[in-house]
Design an enzyme around this catalytic site. Sequence first.
Site, mmCIF file in Angstrom:
data_model
loop_
_atom_site.group_PDB
_atom_site.id
_atom_site.type_symbol
_atom_site.label_atom_id
_atom_site.label_comp_id
_atom_site.label_asym_id
_atom_site.label_seq_id
_atom_site.Cartn_x
_atom_site.Cartn_y
_atom_site.Cartn_z
ATOM 1 N N LYS A 53 0.850 -1.188 0.083
ATOM 2 C CA LYS A 53 -0.027 -0.018 -0.101
ATOM 3 C C LYS A 53 0.854 1.345 -0.183
ATOM 4 O O LYS A 53 1.722 1.198 0.590
ATOM 5 C CB LYS A 53 -0.849 -0.009 1.291
ATOM 6 C CG LYS A 53 -2.029 0.901 1.453
ATOM 7 C CD LYS A 53 -2.643 0.915 2.458
ATOM 8 C CE LYS A 53 -4.138 1.594 2.820
ATOM 9 N NZ LYS A 53 -4.796 1.469 3.646
ATOM 10 N N SER A 92 -9.841 1.271 2.837
ATOM 11 C CA SER A 92 -8.951 2.050 2.122
ATOM 12 C C SER A 92 -7.737 1.224 1.220
ATOM 13 O O SER A 92 -7.314 1.802 0.404
ATOM 14 C CB SER A 92 -8.305 3.058 3.169
ATOM 15 O OG SER A 92 -7.435 2.428 3.875
ATOM 16 N N SER A 143 -10.170 -1.245 6.791
ATOM 17 C CA SER A 143 -9.388 -0.958 5.686
ATOM 18 C C SER A 143 -8.562 -2.197 5.250
ATOM 19 O O SER A 143 -8.503 -2.062 3.864
ATOM 20 C CB SER A 143 -8.633 0.067 5.647
ATOM 21 O OG SER A 143 -9.293 1.366 5.465
HETATM 22 N N1 GLN Z 1 -13.456 3.463 6.377
HETATM 23 C C1 GLN Z 1 -12.761 3.822 7.679
HETATM 24 C C2 GLN Z 1 -12.425 5.204 7.368
HETATM 25 O O1 GLN Z 1 -12.617 6.029 6.465
HETATM 26 C C3 GLN Z 1 -11.480 2.955 7.870
HETATM 27 C C4 GLN Z 1 -10.470 3.320 7.185
HETATM 28 C C5 GLN Z 1 -9.294 2.401 7.442
HETATM 29 O O2 GLN Z 1 -9.374 1.574 8.290
HETATM 30 N N2 GLN Z 1 -8.122 2.979 7.285
HETATM 31 O O3 GLN Z 1 -12.014 5.773 8.405
#
Ligand code: GLN
Length: 489
Positions: A81, A156, A180
Site C-alpha cells: 500500500k 482504504s 481497511s
Molecule cells: N473506512 C474507515 C475510514 O474511513 C476505515 C479506514 C481505515 O481502516 N483506514 O476511516
Amino acid sequence: MSDTISSLSLKDLQKGIVDGDFSCMEVTEHYLERIAKHDSALNSYLTVTKDEAIVQATQADNAIRSGEIKSPLAGIPYALKDLFCTKGIRTTAASKILDNFISPYDATVQVKLQNAGGVLLGKNNMDEFAMGSSNENSAYGNVQNPWDLSRVPGGSSGGGAACVAARLASFALGSDTGGSIRQPASFTGITGIKPTYGRISRFGMIAFASSLDQCGPMTRSAEDAALVLQTLAGVDANDSTSADEPIPDYSATLDNSLEGLTIGLPKSFFADGLNQAVAESIDKAIDQYKKLGANIKEIELPHSDLAVASYYVIASAECSTNLSRFDGVRYGYRCENPKDLLDLYERTRWEGFGEEVKRRIIVGTYALSAGYYDAYYRKAQKIRRLIKQDFQDAFKEVDVIMAPVAPNTAFKLGEMVDDQVSMYLADLYTIPVSLAGLPGMSIPIEQANGMPVGLQIIGNYFDEARLLNVAHQYQLNTDHHLQTPEQFK
Ligand code: GLN
C-alpha cells in the site's frame, strides 16, 4: 508453467523456485507482464517498481541458489500500500500533498520483506491517507473491482485487494484503522487479516490514527497469510507501541481440528441493515463450521452500536494532529508564491489535501478544542473502553467471534460518494474490533448478488494463530478463496 505461476500458493511458488522449476526472475517477469496487461483496467498500482524488481529478483535468485536465504518468502513478488515508506521510491499515501515525496528510509515491514528475499513489484493505490471505504478518495483516481469493473473494491486498501484478487501480485500489505484490510478483502474475495494492535511495527507507515492503525497481510489464503505474518510480526525498537509478545509458529497450528471450538455470534450484528443475501451466505459458512465440529453460542456486544460514532471522533482527532506535519515547509507539496508563512500553511494544505481529508481534520480539530474535548473526545474514549470490555466478557465464553465484514457486497462506483454517513456505516462491523485493538480477519465465503462476500473472524488479543487455523480449516473444505475473476484468469 508461466500460466499457472500466478495461481500458485506462496508455499508452492517458493518450492518451485527452490527446486529450480522456475526462477524468481521468471516469476517476477510474469507478474510484471500481468500488471502491464491488466492494471489499466483496475488502477490498482500507483507506482510499478519494474527496474528495482528486476535487480531484486537477480539478487534473490543468487541468494537462493547459494543457500544464503532460506525464508519462505524468498523470491516472492509482492506489493505495498502506498503508505509504507520505501527508500528511494515515491510514497504518496495517494495524496497530492505527497506527490513528490521520495522516502529517505524504509518502513520496518519493507526491511523485513527485503531481508526475507521478497521482490517489490510496486505501490498500491488507496484512499488518501487511508481515509475511506471505497478507494474513491485517492488523488490518483479510483480503483475498479476486478469482479465487476463498475463497482468499488472497498477501501482504504482497495488497490492491494484488487491487485491480489486479479493476481497482479502474490500478496500485498495493507493497513487497517477501522476496517481497511477486512472490508476490501471482503469486497474482492481475498483473505485479509488485521492483527492485534501492536503485533506488527508501524514504523515507516504513514500515520492516520496512531492508536488504531495496524498493518496486515492481504493474501489469497490463510495459509499464505500465516507465512507473511510470520515474517512481519514482532517488537520494533523504532515503534514504542509494538508489542513484545511471543510469536508462535503460525503455520504449525493451521491443521488443528476445530472439534469443540466455540464460536460466538453477536446477535446485534445480524439484525436490520444486513443484506439478506449476505446473511444467507454467512449462515452457510456457519453451517460449514458446525460440520467441522464447532459449537455456536449467541453473544451480546451491547455497546457496538456506539462504535462508529466514537470511531469518527477518535480517528478524526488523531488524524488532525498526525497530519499537522504536512505544512509545506518540511517536505511534500508547497503552494506557489506564498505571501507569508500563514498563507504558505493555508494554501499548501488547502491545495494539497483532498476533500475527505480536510473534512476529518476539521472534525478532529473541533473535537479536540477546549470546551468540546470533554463532550466529544473524552466521551468517545469512554465508549471505546466499554466496547473493549464487551469483547473481553465475550471471550470468557467463546474462542472466536464470527460476524459479517460489511452490511453488503461491493457497491457501484459513485453510488455513495455524496453520502458520507452511509459510507461511514459500511464499517459498522469492523470498527468495534479496531477500537478494542483485537485481531480480525476476512475470508471469502459463498458469493451473494454475484459478488464476493467475506466472513469476519475475530479473536482474542494475540490469538492470530487461532484465527488462521479457523480460516484454514474452512478453506481446506471449500474453494471460494481459489476463485479468480474471469477477465483476469
Ligand atoms: N473506512 C474507515 C475510514 O474511513 C476505515 C479506514 C481505515 O481502516 N483506514 O476511516
